[in-house]
Design a protein around this motif. Sequence first.
Motif, PDB file in Angstrom:
ATOM      1  N   THR A 287      64.659  22.004  28.773  1.00 28.23           N
ATOM      2  CA  THR A 287      65.538  23.301  29.337  1.00 28.23           C
ATOM      3  C   THR A 287      64.986  23.641  30.864  1.00 28.23           C
ATOM      4  O   THR A 287      63.893  23.205  31.183  1.00 28.23           O
ATOM      5  CB  THR A 287      65.117  24.262  28.492  1.00 28.23           C
ATOM      6  OG1 THR A 287      63.394  24.539  28.295  1.00 28.23           O
ATOM      7  CG2 THR A 287      65.709  24.622  27.166  1.00 28.23           C
TER       8      THR A 287
ATOM      9  N   ILE B   5      70.609  28.631  32.391  1.00 27.22           N
ATOM     10  CA  ILE B   5      69.742  27.763  31.712  1.00 27.22           C
ATOM     11  C   ILE B   5      70.425  26.357  31.254  1.00 27.22           C
ATOM     12  O   ILE B   5      71.468  26.552  30.654  1.00 27.22           O
ATOM     13  CB  ILE B   5      69.299  28.352  30.551  1.00 27.22           C
ATOM     14  CG1 ILE B   5      68.269  29.516  30.890  1.00 27.22           C
ATOM     15  CG2 ILE B   5      68.137  27.141  29.783  1.00 27.22           C
ATOM     16  CD1 ILE B   5      67.226  29.447  31.773  1.00 27.22           C
TER      17      ILE B   5
ATOM     18  N   LEU C 159      66.667  35.814  28.048  1.00 25.40           N
ATOM     19  CA  LEU C 159      65.170  35.503  27.811  1.00 25.40           C
ATOM     20  C   LEU C 159      64.316  36.568  28.141  1.00 25.40           C
ATOM     21  O   LEU C 159      64.514  37.368  29.078  1.00 25.40           O
ATOM     22  CB  LEU C 159      64.745  34.461  29.006  1.00 25.40           C
ATOM     23  CG  LEU C 159      65.624  33.066  29.069  1.00 25.40           C
ATOM     24  CD1 LEU C 159      66.616  33.072  30.017  1.00 25.40           C
ATOM     25  CD2 LEU C 159      64.527  32.039  29.384  1.00 25.40           C
TER      26      LEU C 159
ATOM     27  N   HIS D 172      58.970  34.870  29.957  1.00 23.47           N
ATOM     28  CA  HIS D 172      59.338  33.449  29.614  1.00 23.47           C
ATOM     29  C   HIS D 172      58.974  32.630  30.791  1.00 23.47           C
ATOM     30  O   HIS D 172      59.264  33.133  31.956  1.00 23.47           O
ATOM     31  CB  HIS D 172      60.797  33.473  29.000  1.00 23.47           C
ATOM     32  CG  HIS D 172      61.073  32.095  28.448  1.00 23.47           C
ATOM     33  ND1 HIS D 172      61.179  31.024  29.338  1.00 23.47           N
ATOM     34  CD2 HIS D 172      61.023  31.418  27.214  1.00 23.47           C
ATOM     35  CE1 HIS D 172      61.455  30.038  28.576  1.00 23.47           C
ATOM     36  NE2 HIS D 172      61.421  30.542  27.393  1.00 23.47           N
TER      37      HIS D 172
ATOM     38  N   LEU E 127      60.358  30.207  32.024  1.00 22.10           N
ATOM     39  CA  LEU E 127      61.681  29.943  33.050  1.00 22.10           C
ATOM     40  C   LEU E 127      62.211  31.224  33.646  1.00 22.10           C
ATOM     41  O   LEU E 127      63.171  30.879  34.438  1.00 22.10           O
ATOM     42  CB  LEU E 127      62.642  29.233  32.005  1.00 22.10           C
ATOM     43  CG  LEU E 127      62.455  27.991  31.376  1.00 22.10           C
ATOM     44  CD1 LEU E 127      63.637  27.530  30.622  1.00 22.10           C
ATOM     45  CD2 LEU E 127      62.091  26.903  32.365  1.00 22.10           C
TER      46      LEU E 127
END
Lengths: 164, 329
Positions: free
Chosen positions: B162, B256, B273, B277, B279
Amino acid sequence: MKLEMKDSPGQLVAALTPISEYGGNIIAVIHQREPESPSDTLGVQIVLEIAQERLDALVAAIKVQGVSILRLGEERLLYRQSVIMIGHLIHTDIGDTIGRIDATGFAEVAELNVHMPAIAEPSTALITIKATTRSEMGRALDILRSVAAEKGLLIVEPLAGAEA
Amino acid sequence: MRVAVLGLGAVGKGLLRMLAAKPEIGLVLTAVADSSSACIDPAGLDPAAILDTKCVTGRCGPSGLTASDVIDSGAYDVLVELTPTNAVTGEPALTHIRSALERGKHVVTSNKGPIAADHAGLAALAEDAGVALRYEATVGGAIPVIHAIRDGLAGNRFSSITGVLNGTCNYILTRMDDEGLTYEQALAEARELGYAEADPTYDVRGIDAAIKLVILANTCWNLGVTLDDIAITGIDGLTVDALRLAADQDCTIRLIGEVVPAENLLRVAPRVLPRNHPLVIEGTLNAVMLSTDMAGEVTLMGKGAGSVETASALIGDLIAIRDRYVECG
């Protein structure tokens, strides 16, 4: 559920085996000898998830194993997941959108928070769905995705494994 | 090791600047081509002088020579292909890369088009010729994600990738979240700062991120996927309210890219998210999270674009090739 069983070898396995046979998922097994309990029995608490329609059959199967169920605490609709929907939510019949989830019987829309900035501009909603099991949540989201595609709505889903 | 460079845009200039600034790396520039000229000298060219010429005349050398002349000259060990990306056909880079590989030359590229269009074909050509095809700079700018997949995490089984693969979208979403800007305002700001192209379609509709996802999926699992296999949703339909509703839950929204082969999932879409997180990164940064059996989750984060940052990825590939294939004196 809280179970009472004989404190002898094989009893715990006997109680747990039907759970997997009926497609249940064991989340926790809490196993303690309580001082006040008779010495030949053992109290065990099991936290599990199972589809509502299979619960009665599971309870019967556990009883057949000679294990008594002392207490059965149910929390229906265990899973919650929120997604954001953007588009002409009201004019594409939000009642119908919600109804399609509620009609499943295994999932329902628990919360809806709609922001409508101005007439003719897309509105944005946070829609929270509750479902009994993880796989039913997946099915509910599939329905929501197809409704959104049909109505030209944008769905923003949580990243799997990163749900708040 | 002798290096030929095709393409003198921002990335090509950045590479030449770094070759001039870092002679100790030991890479010798023997040929350069831009869109209207070329120069070739098997004895070695001065990258700084070529940059000066390009700056003054708009060309790197005398007209009359072209990229094909550079490829045909054979006066190089590695061809560095940096011409503009064509996401549909991969051309002319695809032809440049094929020709060089067929001549038994190594290839390094930052060009996403050809790698996304025909990874399997190019990899097979390189293998037949016993040469390397490396493309670290195509995904995540300076982040060594292809190295991580091939070398650093070699022997792991990967279950998913991801990532935040487009800095323009990440910048826009960061600004919408931090400042409550509308999508249009944040896009206008990104344009002013040079983070977004005049035509931002390719970025904001998720196509650029999807091309990078194709490259990662094919590198990691040899899935043989193309752009058509990716379900793509861009960020251009997002509202400020969406970011606010996410913020109410201590979450935010990022574009994403996600590949999960076991679930047949290949998707680029805005996702919610939690703020903590890995990311959730700020501004134009990129990040990639690799899920593996031995190493668990590994997240790499860094600058996803920029001429010197891309040069870092190109030079990493060049040195990897030199160390593996070319005996240097």
